[in-house]
Scaffold this active site. Structure first.
Site, PDB file in Angstrom:
ATOM      1  N   ARG A 117     -11.755 -11.751 -22.198  1.00 56.99           N
ATOM      2  CA  ARG A 117     -10.544 -10.929 -22.234  1.00 56.99           C
ATOM      3  C   ARG A 117     -10.182 -10.535 -20.806  1.00 56.99           C
ATOM      4  NH1 ARG A 117     -11.049  -5.404 -21.818  1.00 56.99           N
ATOM      5  NH2 ARG A 117     -13.176  -4.641 -21.519  1.00 56.99           N
ATOM      6  N   ARG A 163      -3.136  -3.076 -18.639  1.00 64.18           N
ATOM      7  CA  ARG A 163      -2.844  -1.654 -18.840  1.00 64.18           C
ATOM      8  C   ARG A 163      -1.357  -1.410 -18.699  1.00 64.18           C
ATOM      9  NH1 ARG A 163      -7.519   1.160 -15.114  1.00 64.18           N
ATOM     10  NH2 ARG A 163      -9.335   0.144 -16.069  1.00 64.18           N
ATOM     11  N   ARG A 167     -25.446 -17.852  -8.090  1.00 63.07           N
ATOM     12  CA  ARG A 167     -24.413 -17.761  -7.071  1.00 63.07           C
ATOM     13  C   ARG A 167     -24.835 -16.658  -6.110  1.00 63.07           C
ATOM     14  NH1 ARG A 167     -20.999 -21.506  -5.805  1.00 63.07           N
ATOM     15  NH2 ARG A 167     -19.387 -20.027  -5.200  1.00 63.07           N
ATOM     16  N   ARG A 180     -12.925 -11.398  -0.483  1.00 67.05           N
ATOM     17  CA  ARG A 180     -12.389 -10.055  -0.266  1.00 67.05           C
ATOM     18  C   ARG A 180     -12.835  -9.516   1.087  1.00 67.05           C
ATOM     19  NH1 ARG A 180     -15.737  -6.256  -4.612  1.00 67.05           N
ATOM     20  NH2 ARG A 180     -17.842  -6.956  -4.079  1.00 67.05           N
ATOM     21  N   GLU A 211     -16.262 -11.176   2.692  1.00 68.04           N
ATOM     22  CA  GLU A 211     -17.241 -11.601   1.702  1.00 68.04           C
ATOM     23  C   GLU A 211     -16.962 -13.037   1.268  1.00 68.04           C
ATOM     24  OE1 GLU A 211     -18.402 -10.344  -2.844  1.00 68.04           O
ATOM     25  OE2 GLU A 211     -18.164  -8.732  -1.369  1.00 68.04           O
ATOM     26  N   TYR A 232     -26.675 -10.211 -15.391  1.00 71.54           N
ATOM     27  CA  TYR A 232     -25.936  -9.374 -14.453  1.00 71.54           C
ATOM     28  C   TYR A 232     -25.856  -7.951 -14.991  1.00 71.54           C
ATOM     29  CZ  TYR A 232     -22.458  -7.336 -11.470  1.00 71.54           C
ATOM     30  OH  TYR A 232     -21.827  -6.495 -10.586  1.00 71.54           O
ATOM     31  N   ASP A 250     -24.464  -3.858 -13.950  1.00 72.09           N
ATOM     32  CA  ASP A 250     -23.946  -2.833 -13.060  1.00 72.09           C
ATOM     33  C   ASP A 250     -25.067  -1.822 -12.821  1.00 72.09           C
ATOM     34  OD1 ASP A 250     -21.325  -3.709 -12.557  1.00 72.09           O
ATOM     35  OD2 ASP A 250     -20.634  -2.965 -14.496  1.00 72.09           O
TER      36      ASP A 250
END
Length: 376
Positions: free
Chosen positions: A178, A182, A256, A287, A312, A360, A362
């Site tokens: 998805r 917003r 990666r 970025r 980066e 992964y 957070d």
């Protein structure tokens, strides 16, 4: 045995585990092969600025218990993540919101934005049907079906190709299930109730978590006496790469990684934002991070006369690089499952964190996970 726990790795999983165990009266030794503690949240002070040495880290969570816990270690500031995308010199707000849609099409109401997106989504679906396809076959078709041509091609396609080193048509569709849209003028990237950066940088958080804990840096688990960990501790907490622990017996997992080109700029304000994504192939980097904006606001930005920026770059992992992101394709997922099965049967060893679980995470979910473990 001298220790209750030998903890391999001083990142958030290892440091939080050491903190929780020490509070329960356990004796821990934390070792890390790097010359510093903190794993990838480590900061290096340059020109009075806390530089996120291994990339931007923004703490965010909906879990008040986790938020209260980290703030009991060090207070966090009010930083709000609002990245900007640069596509061929034109700027777009992220995440995709009414500001983005106004910048993209000049629309001013949610109704107009929805109509434009649905029109472009319909074009993508019609094209697939003409080719006899009912479901997206790759990431490119998936993206076009989710948000349409303009958003996908300007803000997703080339950025994703730089991240993965592959064409979007060669990436599986499931990578993006998805894409949040917003229909409000809100540039806050996260939906979480709590968000910020430790005041004084992430080193303050790690130092607080490891207060009173014996730590050794420049100590590679596999090349040190601690590899025979049973001589030193009752249990092992391992946060390194899971395939390396088992001597790559099933083969090596793919990763990666990212690299950074960091420099000091002789100006107080280089780009006006902590994070600017470069979403075209025109720039090889994904970025640019301007570190001072994580902790300096208002006049404080100009009171510090210089700034530090990092370009980066995303690349394929090679030996001696730092592993960042698991490669979630079928080959690696199946291989990881085989290693996880071995881990479940490894007596006295707890495998935890991004590298040891090939998953992964957070930051907040890592701490939440450790807080939920039973430490005996």
């Amino acid at each position: 045995m001298e220790y209750d726990y030998l903890i391999v790795g001083s990142g958030l999983f290892g440091a939080t585990y050491a903190c929780q165990a020490t509070r329960q009266g356990k004796k821990c030794l934390v070792i890390d092969k790097r010359p510093h503690l903190g794993g990838n949240v480590y900061c290096e002070n340059v020109e009075g600025i806390n530089v996120h040495k291994y990339g931007a880290h923004i703490f965010h969570t909906n879990n008040k218990e986790v938020w209260d816990f980290v703030n009991s270690i060090v207070p966090f500031n009010r930083y709000t993540n609002s990245p900007v995308a640069n596509y061929h010199g034109k700027l777009y707000n992220l995440p995709f919101n009414m500001n983005t849609f106004y910048q993209m099409w000049g629309v001013t109401t949610p109704e107009q934005a929805v109509a434009k997106i649905e029109e472009q989504k319909a074009e993508a679906v019609t094209k697939m049907k003409a080719e006899g396809v009912s479901e997206p076959r790759n990431l490119e078709e998936q993206g076009l079906c989710l948000v349409g041509k303009d958003i996908f091609e300007k803000l997703i396609k080339e950025y994703t190709e730089k991240q993965w080193g592959r064409k979007c048509r060669d990436l599986p569709a499931f990578i993006i299930k998805r894409l949040p849209v917003r229909l409000v003028f809100d540039n806050n990237y996260f939906n979480d109730a709590y968000q910020g950066i430790p005041i004084g940088g992430y080193n303050k958080l790690i130092e607080g978590l490891l207060e009173g804990v014996e730590c050794k840096t420049n100590t590679d688990f596999f090349k040190s006496e601690y590899h025979d960990w049973c001589k030193y501790a009752k249990q092992l907490v391992y946060t390194g790469p899971i395939d390396e622990y088992f001597d790559f017996c099933y083969g090596k997992l793919d990763w990666r990684t990212v690299s950074f080109k960091t420099r000091v700029e002789d100006t107080p304000n280089y780009q006006g934002n902590a994070v600017v994504n470069y979403t075209s192939h025109e720039q090889p980097y994904t970025r640019v991070i301007e570190h001072k904006h994580f902790e300096m606001f208002g006049q404080a930005v100009y009171d510090c006369p210089k700034t530090v920026v990092s370009e980066e770059y995303s690349t394929e992992y090679k030996e001696e690089m730092d592993q960042y992101y698991p490669v979630n394709d079928n080959k690696n997922n199946l291989l990881a499952e085989k290693y996880r099965a071995l881990a479940e049967n490894e007596d006295g060893v707890l495998f935890g964190g991004r590298l040891a679980e090939y998953k992964y995470y957070d930051m907040a979910p890592i701490i939440e996970k450790v807080m939920g473990l039973v430490i005996e």
